[in-house]
Design an enzyme around this catalytic site. Structure first.
Site, PDB file in Angstrom:
ATOM      1  N   GLU A   7      24.488  21.439 -57.044  1.00 37.03           N
ATOM      2  CA  GLU A   7      25.708  21.937 -56.432  1.00 37.03           C
ATOM      3  C   GLU A   7      26.716  20.811 -56.261  1.00 37.03           C
ATOM      4  OE1 GLU A   7      24.318  23.789 -52.783  1.00 37.03           O
ATOM      5  OE2 GLU A   7      24.697  21.955 -51.643  1.00 37.03           O
ATOM      6  N   CYS A   8      27.947  21.118 -56.621  1.00 35.39           N
ATOM      7  CA  CYS A   8      29.099  20.231 -56.485  1.00 35.39           C
ATOM      8  C   CYS A   8      28.876  18.907 -57.227  1.00 35.39           C
ATOM      9  CB  CYS A   8      29.434  20.015 -55.021  1.00 35.39           C
ATOM     10  SG  CYS A   8      31.173  19.543 -54.765  1.00 35.39           S
ATOM     11  N   ALA A   9      28.498  17.841 -56.549  1.00 36.55           N
ATOM     12  CA  ALA A   9      28.242  16.577 -57.240  1.00 36.55           C
ATOM     13  C   ALA A   9      27.179  16.747 -58.308  1.00 36.55           C
ATOM     14  CB  ALA A   9      27.806  15.510 -56.236  1.00 36.55           C
TER      15      ALA A   9
END
Length: 467
Positions: free
Chosen positions: A346-348
């Site tokens: 998720e995200c990074a």
């Protein structure tokens, strides 16, 4: 486990708005109480990952989040009690608020606000007020905040950014008429400010040992200028809580696999991947996994015999060059995905799985290219899974939040299947994230305590990989 009455002294540290010094006061208060011999349970209202890192340093135990949107209202008190029981029973809990006291999810009437959480956990509020540009007028501010909602009790005030004893006296005089006691007054000390960048404070994990010294200085500041005994008396006014602590084993039900053959799940950490909730690893372990860590900046190989990876949020854009230089681990992750390994990112983690980030080579698991963006994407989301994956069945609904200044674009004619969908501000369907094989990657941050099936689903996929 049946509900029972639990005595837990507690308070919520709030402010009229962002920038008044909540994090400084809350962190200093946690550290000062710990230095005075108290076992402090640290908590943060909202989805923020960064402040709990400072709380952990101050309290010596994991900082945990309380967020009705991500976790559900019914879990807030159980999660508070869970955090206060691990790794040792706490004798006081300090909850740092978010934004202004009554600011919540936009258009919801304050849902998920600090006030909302204070009501749920029945805690008195310690209001931090920035005095930089006012004196006696602060009485009107405290008056308004203490009376805005009848069921939110502003029980004390800490003045911040006080210029002089005369300035503090003028502010105290204005507040005296409200009947809310002033429990401390902190002087202006700009050298104690924690450096910030494009997404807020620099994470504690990236600044050690400097951050350790900063937390110690905040502890000394609070001990010198705040009446700790009065703060504790305020916290002890909170009534007993009648609820059972949250239990990850109860949340997931029976383990997915027998304990004799637990699949290994590797969770990314280190300076580039500092965003994660403590409950994620607890749920994975309860679902039957052996949880191990790895650092994409330092480790050249994945841990042995892993069947699933969890790559959470952080700042890969800051560390892109160093992540790129670790070619052996990038290749290992690419090979792991090609073999059908289960990955939840998720995200990074999403950025790390792309082909490149601002020109730096990443893992190449997904046919996407990432870049820094001038626009901040921020907000709560209510999403539905558009594609079945190792985290969610197609059509399953979840709650989450976005927080990033990057964007991704496909590099191939056929983009990966989208992970999530939700209605944007115009009502149009937003398709976000990527699902490819046993890889699920998205900008959406979710809190697995609110969706424990994510842990069991990932462990089920890991078990298939292990076979």
């Amino acid at each position: 486990m049946s509900a029972r009455a639990t005595r837990l002294p507690r308070l919520v540290v709030a402010a009229p708005a962002s920038g008044h010094g909540k994090t400084m006061v809350a962190t200093g208060l946690m550290a000062a109480l710990r230095a005075a011999g108290h076992e402090v349970s640290p908590h943060k209202v909202g989805p923020d990952f960064i402040d709990p890192g400072y709380h952990e340093l101050a309290a010596g135990r994991p900082g945990r989040n309380l967020d009705p949107h991500l976790q559900g209202e019914d879990l807030i008190v159980p999660l508070l009690l869970h955090g206060a029981s691990r790794p040792r029973p706490a004798d006081v809990a300090v909850v740092e608020g978010v934004m202004g006291l009554f600011d919540g999810a936009t258009g919801t009437g304050g849902f998920s606000s600090t006030a909302h959480v204070a009501r749920l956990v029945q805690a008195p509020v310690l209001l931090v007020v920035d005095c930089r540009a006012a004196g006696r007028s602060l009485g009107a501010v405290v008056h308004g905040f203490s009376r805005f909602e009848d069921d939110v009790r502003v029980a004390g005030v800490v003045l911040n950014n006080v210029a002089s004893a005369r300035h503090a006296a003028e502010a105290r005089d204005g507040i005296a008429a409200t009947g809310v006691p002033v429990l401390g007054a902190l002087p202006r000390l700009p050298d104690l400010l924690v450096p910030s960048r494009h997404l807020g404070l620099v994470p504690a994990a990236e600044r050690s040992p400097q951050v350790t010294a900063a937390v110690a200085a905040l502890s000394d500041l609070v001990r010198e200028h705040v009446d700790l005994d009065a703060v504790l008396r305020l916290a002890r006014q909170a009534p007993d809580l009648v609820a059972a602590p949250w239990d990850p084993a109860r949340a997931v039900g029976a383990p997915v696999v027998p304990s004799s053959r637990p699949p290994r799940v590797a969770v990314a950490g280190g300076r580039a991947f500092t965003f994660g909730y403590a409950e994620t690893a607890e749920l994975l372990a309860a679902a039957g996994a052996e949880v191990v860590g790895f650092d994409p900046l330092r480790d050249e190989h994945l841990p042995e015999d892993v069947s699933a990876l969890v790559i959470g949020g952080g700042f890969p854009e800051v560390h892109a060059a160093d992540l790129s230089l670790n070619a052996s681990l990038r290749q290992a992750i690419s090979d792991f995905a090609a073999r059908g390994g289960a990955i939840a990112a998720e995200c990074a983690g999403l950025l790390y799985l792309t082909e490149e980030l601002d020109g730096a080579r990443m893992c190449g698991v997904l046919p996407l290219r990432a870049r820094m963006d001038s626009r901040l994407t921020l907000g709560y989301r209510s999403a539905v899974a558009l594609t079945g994956s190792v985290l969610a069945a197609e059509g399953e609904r979840v709650t989450g939040h976005e927080f990033h200044r990057t964007a991704v674009a496909p590099t191939a004619a056929t983009a990966p299947a989208p992970a999530w969908g939700w209605r944007g501000t115009t009502g149009a369907l937003v398709r976000e994230g990527a699902v490819r094989g046993r890889v699920h990657a998205s900008y959406l941050h979710t809190h697995w305590a609110g969706h424990p099936q994510m842990a069991t689903r990932l462990i089920a996929a890991a078990t298939e990989v292990a076979r």
